[in-house]
Design an enzyme around this catalytic site. Structure first.
Site, mmCIF file in Angstrom:
data_model
loop_
_atom_site.group_PDB
_atom_site.id
_atom_site.type_symbol
_atom_site.label_atom_id
_atom_site.label_comp_id
_atom_site.label_asym_id
_atom_site.label_seq_id
_atom_site.Cartn_x
_atom_site.Cartn_y
_atom_site.Cartn_z
ATOM 1 N N HIS A 155 0.870 -1.182 0.000
ATOM 2 C CA HIS A 155 0.000 0.000 0.000
ATOM 3 C C HIS A 155 0.907 1.232 0.000
ATOM 4 O O HIS A 155 2.025 1.173 0.518
ATOM 5 C CB HIS A 155 -0.831 -0.061 1.289
ATOM 6 C CG HIS A 155 -1.938 0.921 1.406
ATOM 7 N ND1 HIS A 155 -1.725 2.245 1.717
ATOM 8 C CD2 HIS A 155 -3.272 0.779 1.285
ATOM 9 C CE1 HIS A 155 -2.897 2.875 1.785
ATOM 10 N NE2 HIS A 155 -3.849 2.006 1.514
ATOM 11 N N ASP A 158 3.002 -4.526 8.122
ATOM 12 C CA ASP A 158 1.777 -3.729 8.067
ATOM 13 C C ASP A 158 0.617 -4.714 8.182
ATOM 14 O O ASP A 158 0.291 -5.422 7.224
ATOM 15 C CB ASP A 158 1.735 -2.959 6.736
ATOM 16 C CG ASP A 158 0.409 -2.237 6.528
ATOM 17 O OD1 ASP A 158 -0.471 -2.309 7.423
ATOM 18 O OD2 ASP A 158 0.252 -1.603 5.469
ATOM 19 N N GLN A 191 -4.699 -5.216 7.230
ATOM 20 C CA GLN A 191 -5.710 -6.161 6.752
ATOM 21 C C GLN A 191 -5.689 -7.449 7.564
ATOM 22 O O GLN A 191 -6.737 -8.026 7.850
ATOM 23 C CB GLN A 191 -5.459 -6.491 5.270
ATOM 24 C CG GLN A 191 -5.555 -5.306 4.319
ATOM 25 C CD GLN A 191 -6.963 -4.757 4.200
ATOM 26 O OE1 GLN A 191 -7.944 -5.431 4.488
ATOM 27 N NE2 GLN A 191 -7.071 -3.510 3.776
ATOM 28 N N LYS A 213 -10.501 -0.463 10.299
ATOM 29 C CA LYS A 213 -10.746 -1.687 9.530
ATOM 30 C C LYS A 213 -11.143 -2.841 10.452
ATOM 31 O O LYS A 213 -11.675 -3.847 10.013
ATOM 32 C CB LYS A 213 -9.498 -2.071 8.728
ATOM 33 C CG LYS A 213 -9.113 -1.059 7.650
ATOM 34 C CD LYS A 213 -7.955 -1.575 6.820
ATOM 35 C CE LYS A 213 -7.210 -0.493 6.071
ATOM 36 N NZ LYS A 213 -7.978 0.149 5.008
ATOM 37 N N CYS A 272 -4.742 2.444 -3.696
ATOM 38 C CA CYS A 272 -3.548 2.999 -3.041
ATOM 39 C C CYS A 272 -2.354 2.079 -3.231
ATOM 40 O O CYS A 272 -1.532 1.907 -2.315
ATOM 41 C CB CYS A 272 -3.789 3.260 -1.553
ATOM 42 S SG CYS A 272 -5.054 4.487 -1.238
#
Lengths: 147, 416
Positions: free
Chosen positions: B132, B210, B213, B236, B374
């Site tokens: 991202h 990261d 998600q 999220k 993104c």
């Protein structure tokens, strides 16, 4: 499916088989409109006639059906216009979509009027007109976060 | 005595009752029931989160860490309790290692600025091709500021990280940090975190994941995967916007200078000089997102009550159901075929641009995302300018996948 009539047959047909797409080599004026938010890009070339009016416009558009159809219709409607007339035509079209005010927009462009309900897609239709204005005025087309 | 029959619910149906927790799912869009398949962009919020935030503002709110009064002390307790919840959620060894940020983007920027300030020209950061922009742009900014090198590990056409190539990128020993996604927001790829960490550590590099998600769908244990930094965002994870998390190993965070200066992050201040507070406050300048943090705490309680096992089983079953169903749509191509996929499916369709797909789905009440998500460099790597993306949450149903498939089939027929 398309209950508010955004994707009229005319739009889909134009997007699928544009009449005015083609190479830009040899054009007198060239312009580009891009939308960094979605990657759509319209490049156009202009050939002027002897009176300084737009004689031919060709485009190379990469984008959605709205973007492609609008580019093709722009290439058709701009022919015969002088610089001022073409710029005004594009700005009236943008105003129609953004504010709903029909300040003398060519009736052919009303096919895009349902975009008024799809704010995030307005830039798809105005991209080609931004490219035209850039080609005519020599200024880079303004990027937009819309669409 | 009659023994009630044991009913084994299909994992797809096992969380069906939880839909009632999400008030927004009762809304209609353009006269159709909302089918929300854009949860990877931001998930909807359960009433437990909504109420926790409202209750805090109604009954227990004041600024934290500074008031000598009852309301401030109680609000400080509520805020700090969430730090403990986060530590528990991700298996962090100490609550002080949990830093609250605005989102995952800010957490990565914090590391890029602060850990990055300890890096020297000649050192390098490795990211992957499927990052991202949040895990790309901060490293470009660090490179341009300090003269470090930014290296990009390739992915396969299926969308998996090329681990051999990653090892080669680390071979010269100049890499200080490997920063990669734990689950791609475009391809759904779940990356082999422990193997990546082992590869990084073997070459003397630190590793950041990261997890924006990943934490939505699976339980992460930052110690089990041997991470050095881990980031995620609240919105999220069924929590509010404006609250994210950076977890980092204590010895790294201790060595790093502050990211932002201001109140709450200092120990002593004179006009000439300031000294820093200890962890975690060194990295939390100014009044933080108190209400949002309390909302994140409610979201974590909500997730923990359902359990990651049920959430992961639901998602895996839904993906297994959706992939063959989507393959039935003429002209549809699912992007990538990673070895392990979370609840994210990007696709393209012959003759129909993703934006046209998204607009027509929207007119039928179905929300998906379309665009470059993104991740522009990834799009270029895949030879695409945009995709449409359906993403699943714990409230997603089989019927919603069916609605997506049948509407996509109609859209295809409409254009061809």
């Amino acid at each position: 499916m398309d209950r508010d009539g955004l994707y009229q047959r005319q739009v889909i047909e134009r997007a699928r088989a544009p009449a005015h797409a083609g190479p830009l080599e040899g054009a007198t004026g060239r312009g580009e409109g891009t939308n960094p938010m979605c990657g759509d890009r319209v490049r156009i070339g202009i050939w002027f006639d002897g009176d300084g009016r737009i004689g031919t416009v060709r485009h190379q558009a990469r984008g959605c059906a709205i973007c492609l159809a609008s580019a093709d219709m722009m290439a058709e409607l701009a022919v015969g216009q002088d610089q001022g007339g073409a710029v005004t035509m594009g700005r009236s079209f943008a105003a129609l979509l953004q504010t709903g005010q029909d300040g003398g927009v060519r009736p052919e462009l009303m096919v895009f009027a349902p975009l008024r309900q799809h704010r995030s897609r307005i830039r798809c239709a105005t991209l080609a007109w931004s490219a035209l204005e850039a080609a005519l005025t020599g200024t880079p087309a303004e990027d937009s976060k819309d669409g | 005595m009659d023994v009630p029959p044991v009913v084994m619910l299909d994992p797809i149906d096992s969380l069906r009752d939880r839909r009632a927790d999400f008030p927004i799912l009762g809304e209609t869009v353009h006269g159709r029931p909302l089918v929300f398949l854009d949860s990877a962009a931001s998930a909807q919020k359960p009433v437990q989160v909504i109420d926790a935030m409202g209750d805090a503002m109604r009954t227990q709110y004041a600024n934290i860490h500074r008031g000598l009064h009852w309301m401030s002390e109680r609000t400080t307790d509520a805020y700090e309790a969430v730090r403990g919840q986060v530590a528990g959620l991700i298996g962090a060894p100490a609550r002080e290692e949990v830093i609250f940020t605005r989102n995952s983007t800010e957490a990565i920027n914090l590391v890029a600025y602060s850990f990055g300030s300890l890096m020297r020209p000649g050192q390098a950061v490795v990211i992957s091709e499927m990052e991202h922009h949040a895990n790309l742009v901060p490293w470009q900014m660090l490179r341009d500021r300090t003269g470090i090198e930014l290296r990009v590990a390739p992915i396969t056409d299926d969308g998996d990280l090329e681990l051999d190539a990653l090892e080669r990128l680390l071979a010269d020993g100049k890499v200080a940090l490997v920063a990669v996604t734990h689950m791609s927001n475009v391809l759904g790829t779940v990356t082999p975190a422990r193997r990546i960490a082992d590869i990084a550590h073997a070459a003397g590099a630190r590793v950041l994941f990261d997890g924006s998600q990943f934490v939505v769908h699976r339980r992460v244990d930052v110690q089990a995967i041997d991470a050095d930094f881990y980031t995620f965002t609240g919105h999220k994870l069924y929590g509010p916007t404006g609250i994210g998390v950076l977890w980092g190993r204590r010895e790294l965070l201790d060595a790093m200078p502050p990211f932002m200066g201001g109140g709450d992050m200092i120990s002593t201040v004179t006009f000439e000089h300031s000294t820093w507070a200890g962890l975690p406050h060194k990295f939390e300048a100014g009044t933080p997102a108190i209400i949002e943090t309390i909302g994140l705490g409610a979201a974590i309680s909500y997730i923990e009550a359902i359990g990651y096992e049920a959430i992961a089983a639901h998602e895996a079953a839904l993906v297994a159901y959706a992939l063959p169903r989507l393959a039935e749509v003429p002209g549809l191509h699912v992007v990538g075929a990673p070895a392990e996929r979370g609840g994210v499916i990007s696709f393209t369709m012959d003759d129909v641009h993703p934006h046209d797909i998204a607009t027509l789905l929207d007119r039928n009440g179905i929300a998906v995302r379309a665009g470059h998500h993104c991740a522009e460099p990834l799009m270029r790597r895949l030879g695409l300018s945009a995709t449409a993306r359906a993403s699943f949450a714990l409230y997603t149903t089989r019927e919603e996948v069916d609605a997506l498939v049948s509407t996509l089939t109609q859209i295809r027929g409409f254009f061809v």
